[in-house]
Design a protein around this motif. Sequence first.
Motif, PDB file in Angstrom:
ATOM      1  N   ASP A  56       0.854  -1.194   0.000  1.00 26.67           N
ATOM      2  CA  ASP A  56       0.000   0.000   0.000  1.00 26.67           C
ATOM      3  C   ASP A  56       0.889   1.243   0.000  1.00 26.67           C
ATOM      4  O   ASP A  56       1.374   1.677   1.039  1.00 26.67           O
ATOM      5  CB  ASP A  56      -0.908   0.002   1.229  1.00 26.67           C
ATOM      6  N   PRO A  57       1.143   1.834  -1.156  1.00 30.40           N
ATOM      7  CA  PRO A  57       2.041   2.994  -1.249  1.00 30.40           C
ATOM      8  C   PRO A  57       1.575   4.200  -0.432  1.00 30.40           C
ATOM      9  O   PRO A  57       2.352   5.100  -0.170  1.00 30.40           O
ATOM     10  CB  PRO A  57       2.044   3.342  -2.738  1.00 30.40           C
ATOM     11  N   ASN A  58       0.301   4.231  -0.028  1.00 26.66           N
ATOM     12  CA  ASN A  58      -0.196   5.338   0.777  1.00 26.66           C
ATOM     13  C   ASN A  58      -0.040   5.100   2.281  1.00 26.66           C
ATOM     14  O   ASN A  58      -0.271   6.002   3.073  1.00 26.66           O
ATOM     15  CB  ASN A  58      -1.671   5.617   0.453  1.00 26.66           C
ATOM     16  N   ALA A  59       0.351   3.881   2.663  1.00 24.64           N
ATOM     17  CA  ALA A  59       0.563   3.570   4.072  1.00 24.64           C
ATOM     18  C   ALA A  59       1.929   4.099   4.510  1.00 24.64           C
ATOM     19  O   ALA A  59       2.845   4.218   3.694  1.00 24.64           O
ATOM     20  CB  ALA A  59       0.491   2.064   4.292  1.00 24.64           C
ATOM     21  N   TYR A  60       2.057   4.398   5.769  1.00 27.25           N
ATOM     22  CA  TYR A  60       3.312   4.960   6.283  1.00 27.25           C
ATOM     23  C   TYR A  60       4.513   4.052   6.069  1.00 27.25           C
ATOM     24  O   TYR A  60       5.571   4.492   5.701  1.00 27.25           O
ATOM     25  CB  TYR A  60       3.194   5.257   7.773  1.00 27.25           C
ATOM     26  N   GLY A  61       4.368   2.772   6.315  1.00 30.21           N
ATOM     27  CA  GLY A  61       5.509   1.866   6.211  1.00 30.21           C
ATOM     28  C   GLY A  61       6.490   2.127   7.348  1.00 30.21           C
ATOM     29  O   GLY A  61       6.102   2.357   8.477  1.00 30.21           O
ATOM     30  N   ASP A  62       7.780   2.116   7.041  1.00 30.26           N
ATOM     31  CA  ASP A  62       8.810   2.361   8.054  1.00 30.26           C
ATOM     32  C   ASP A  62       8.883   3.845   8.389  1.00 30.26           C
ATOM     33  O   ASP A  62       8.430   4.697   7.626  1.00 30.26           O
ATOM     34  CB  ASP A  62      10.174   1.898   7.544  1.00 30.26           C
ATOM     35  N   GLU A  63       9.495   4.132   9.535  1.00 31.29           N
ATOM     36  CA  GLU A  63       9.743   5.513   9.929  1.00 31.29           C
ATOM     37  C   GLU A  63      11.223   5.681  10.221  1.00 31.29           C
ATOM     38  O   GLU A  63      11.902   4.737  10.603  1.00 31.29           O
ATOM     39  CB  GLU A  63       8.924   5.895  11.170  1.00 31.29           C
ATOM     40  N   ILE A  64      11.721   6.889  10.042  1.00 26.03           N
ATOM     41  CA  ILE A  64      13.113   7.200  10.303  1.00 26.03           C
ATOM     42  C   ILE A  64      13.169   8.432  11.201  1.00 26.03           C
ATOM     43  O   ILE A  64      12.331   9.320  11.098  1.00 26.03           O
ATOM     44  CB  ILE A  64      13.881   7.437   8.980  1.00 26.03           C
ATOM     45  N   GLY A  65      14.138   8.472  12.103  1.00 21.48           N
ATOM     46  CA  GLY A  65      14.319   9.623  12.975  1.00 21.48           C
ATOM     47  C   GLY A  65      15.081  10.718  12.252  1.00 21.48           C
ATOM     48  O   GLY A  65      16.099  10.461  11.608  1.00 21.48           O
ATOM     49  N   VAL A  66      14.584  11.939  12.342  1.00 18.13           N
ATOM     50  CA  VAL A  66      15.208  13.085  11.683  1.00 18.13           C
ATOM     51  C   VAL A  66      15.424  14.189  12.712  1.00 18.13           C
ATOM     52  O   VAL A  66      14.513  14.524  13.476  1.00 18.13           O
ATOM     53  CB  VAL A  66      14.313  13.610  10.534  1.00 18.13           C
ATOM     54  N   ALA A  67      16.618  14.753  12.741  1.00 20.88           N
ATOM     55  CA  ALA A  67      16.914  15.864  13.646  1.00 20.88           C
ATOM     56  C   ALA A  67      16.452  17.162  12.998  1.00 20.88           C
ATOM     57  O   ALA A  67      16.804  17.457  11.862  1.00 20.88           O
ATOM     58  CB  ALA A  67      18.405  15.919  13.933  1.00 20.88           C
ATOM     59  N   THR A  68      15.652  17.929  13.739  1.00 22.44           N
ATOM     60  CA  THR A  68      15.161  19.217  13.255  1.00 22.44           C
ATOM     61  C   THR A  68      15.630  20.304  14.206  1.00 22.44           C
ATOM     62  O   THR A  68      15.818  20.080  15.402  1.00 22.44           O
ATOM     63  CB  THR A  68      13.620  19.235  13.180  1.00 22.44           C
TER      64      THR A  68
END
Length: 87
Positions: A56-68
């Motif tokens: 499902d290309p609209n599903a989140y899938g994996d997540e990655i941590g990003v520093a902001t």
Amino acid sequence: MNRMTTAEAPAAQVKEKDRKRYFRIDDDGKANMTAPAESATWFKLISVPLYNNPADPNAYGDEIGVATSWQLPGVFAGAGRIGEGSS
């Protein structure tokens, strides 16, 4: 890199359970020579979805941590720009 301490969290208006997501980086790398929290460069880790679920290309899938970039709330925290909210 120094994580936000338990003592810094209340002044920064950060909940204890969230404080480990906030960190600052010091130029010299020596924790005992760090600048006060108010003058440090702060960052916040956020999760960003990769949308890499092949089923499902609209599903989140994996997540990655990003520093902001993040700033300590100061004297004007919560205040709008001049003229905002006025009629």
